[in-house]
Design a protein around this motif. Structure first.
Motif, PDB file in Angstrom:
ATOM      1  N   GLN A  97      19.061   7.801  -2.888  1.00 47.35           N
ATOM      2  CA  GLN A  97      20.427   6.190  -2.055  1.00 47.35           C
ATOM      3  C   GLN A  97      20.039   4.747  -1.694  1.00 47.35           C
ATOM      4  O   GLN A  97      20.476   4.460  -2.619  1.00 47.35           O
ATOM      5  CB  GLN A  97      20.847   7.094  -1.113  1.00 47.35           C
ATOM      6  N   TYR A  98      18.000   5.459  -1.677  1.00 40.19           N
ATOM      7  CA  TYR A  98      17.323   4.187  -1.147  1.00 40.19           C
ATOM      8  C   TYR A  98      17.013   3.709  -2.140  1.00 40.19           C
ATOM      9  O   TYR A  98      17.017   1.647  -2.582  1.00 40.19           O
ATOM     10  CB  TYR A  98      16.638   4.799  -0.273  1.00 40.19           C
ATOM     11  N   ALA A  99      16.935   4.344  -3.409  1.00 42.30           N
ATOM     12  CA  ALA A  99      16.375   3.520  -4.742  1.00 42.30           C
ATOM     13  C   ALA A  99      17.791   2.513  -5.554  1.00 42.30           C
ATOM     14  O   ALA A  99      17.040   1.493  -5.845  1.00 42.30           O
ATOM     15  CB  ALA A  99      15.894   5.132  -5.558  1.00 42.30           C
ATOM     16  N   TRP A 112       0.713  -0.914   0.276  1.00 40.24           N
ATOM     17  CA  TRP A 112       0.537  -0.194   0.242  1.00 40.24           C
ATOM     18  C   TRP A 112       0.807   1.341  -0.261  1.00 40.24           C
ATOM     19  O   TRP A 112       0.543   2.204  -1.005  1.00 40.24           O
ATOM     20  CB  TRP A 112      -1.073   0.369   1.244  1.00 40.24           C
ATOM     21  N   ILE A 113       2.170   1.384   0.881  1.00 37.34           N
ATOM     22  CA  ILE A 113       2.879   2.317   1.043  1.00 37.34           C
ATOM     23  C   ILE A 113       3.214   2.617  -0.386  1.00 37.34           C
ATOM     24  O   ILE A 113       3.570   3.810  -1.298  1.00 37.34           O
ATOM     25  CB  ILE A 113       3.828   2.471   1.935  1.00 37.34           C
ATOM     26  N   PHE A 114       3.847   2.061  -1.010  1.00 38.50           N
ATOM     27  CA  PHE A 114       4.755   1.485  -2.527  1.00 38.50           C
ATOM     28  C   PHE A 114       3.884   2.432  -3.372  1.00 38.50           C
ATOM     29  O   PHE A 114       3.905   2.802  -3.885  1.00 38.50           O
ATOM     30  CB  PHE A 114       5.200   0.485  -2.485  1.00 38.50           C
ATOM     31  N   LEU A 115       2.875   0.965  -3.284  1.00 43.56           N
ATOM     32  CA  LEU A 115       1.545   1.817  -4.520  1.00 43.56           C
ATOM     33  C   LEU A 115       1.345   3.119  -4.230  1.00 43.56           C
ATOM     34  O   LEU A 115       1.407   4.043  -5.097  1.00 43.56           O
ATOM     35  CB  LEU A 115       0.583   0.510  -4.574  1.00 43.56           C
ATOM     36  N   SER A 116       1.039   3.247  -3.077  1.00 47.31           N
ATOM     37  CA  SER A 116       0.635   4.717  -3.158  1.00 47.31           C
ATOM     38  C   SER A 116       1.502   5.883  -3.076  1.00 47.31           C
ATOM     39  O   SER A 116       1.346   7.201  -3.937  1.00 47.31           O
ATOM     40  CB  SER A 116      -0.280   5.135  -1.161  1.00 47.31           C
ATOM     41  N   ASP A 153       6.223   7.450 -10.834  1.00 48.45           N
ATOM     42  CA  ASP A 153       7.813   7.057 -11.000  1.00 48.45           C
ATOM     43  C   ASP A 153       8.276   6.073  -9.958  1.00 48.45           C
ATOM     44  O   ASP A 153       7.943   6.165  -8.917  1.00 48.45           O
ATOM     45  CB  ASP A 153       8.513   8.153 -10.508  1.00 48.45           C
ATOM     46  N   TYR A 154       8.174   4.804 -10.426  1.00 45.63           N
ATOM     47  CA  TYR A 154       8.456   3.651  -9.577  1.00 45.63           C
ATOM     48  C   TYR A 154      10.034   3.817  -9.038  1.00 45.63           C
ATOM     49  O   TYR A 154       9.639   3.395  -7.664  1.00 45.63           O
ATOM     50  CB  TYR A 154       8.849   2.622 -11.109  1.00 45.63           C
TER      51      TYR A 154
END
Length: 158
Positions: free
Chosen positions: A133-135, A104-108, A115-116
């Protein structure tokens, strides 16, 4: 001998936990291979465990296998019309609830950023340099798990 038995029991528990988390990630992905791979990338990056509650320097905590930040507890509780203390417990101890919350957090993030990779970053932080950095780190985890071809488009049969 006692140390070897304790270590073996921990390894079995850990292997069982990974199977459980894997099942929950597949369930949360809902049959979408790209989403399942994404959740595995987040899982590999976060490296949490069932029952995890890891303190952050800003006073929040990261909860469960996908290390959902406790900042989300109130938002999730409100959305589900559940008491925050229940959501907090579920995020820590219910791997499937944790994976569904990560989804849910990611799709939100995708719905807001369109942007993916930005959504991957938003999963982690509201700060742009931390997102970048995280990506990049999640991309490395995806390459390790799925190989260099992970980012190539699938070949279309002729």
């Amino acid at each position: 001998m006692a140390m070897m038995l304790a270590s073996s029991a921990r390894a079995r528990r850990s292997a069982h936990e990974e199977v459980t988390i894997g099942h929950c990630i597949r369930q949360a992905a809902g049959g979408k291979p790209w989403l399942e791979k994404t959740l595995w990338g987040l899982r590999d990056q976060e490296a949490g465990w069932i029952g995890a509650e890891v303190a952050n320097s800003n006073g929040t905590h990261d909860l469960g296998p996908l290390q959902i930040n406790s900042w989300w507890v109130g938002k999730i509780a409100q959305r589900l019309r559940q008491p925050p203390q229940n959501v907090h417990q579920w995020l820590r101890y219910d791997a499937c609830f944790n994976a569904a919350a990560a989804r849910w957090i990611f799709l939100s993030g995708i719905s807001v950023t369109h942007d993916y990779w930005k959504a991957i970053g938003v999963y982690h932080s509201p700060t742009e340099w931390r997102q970048t950095q995280y990506a990049a780190s999640v991309a490395n985890h995806l390459r390790r798990r799925y190989g260099l071809g992970i980012f190539r488009p699938p070949e279309v049969p002729h």
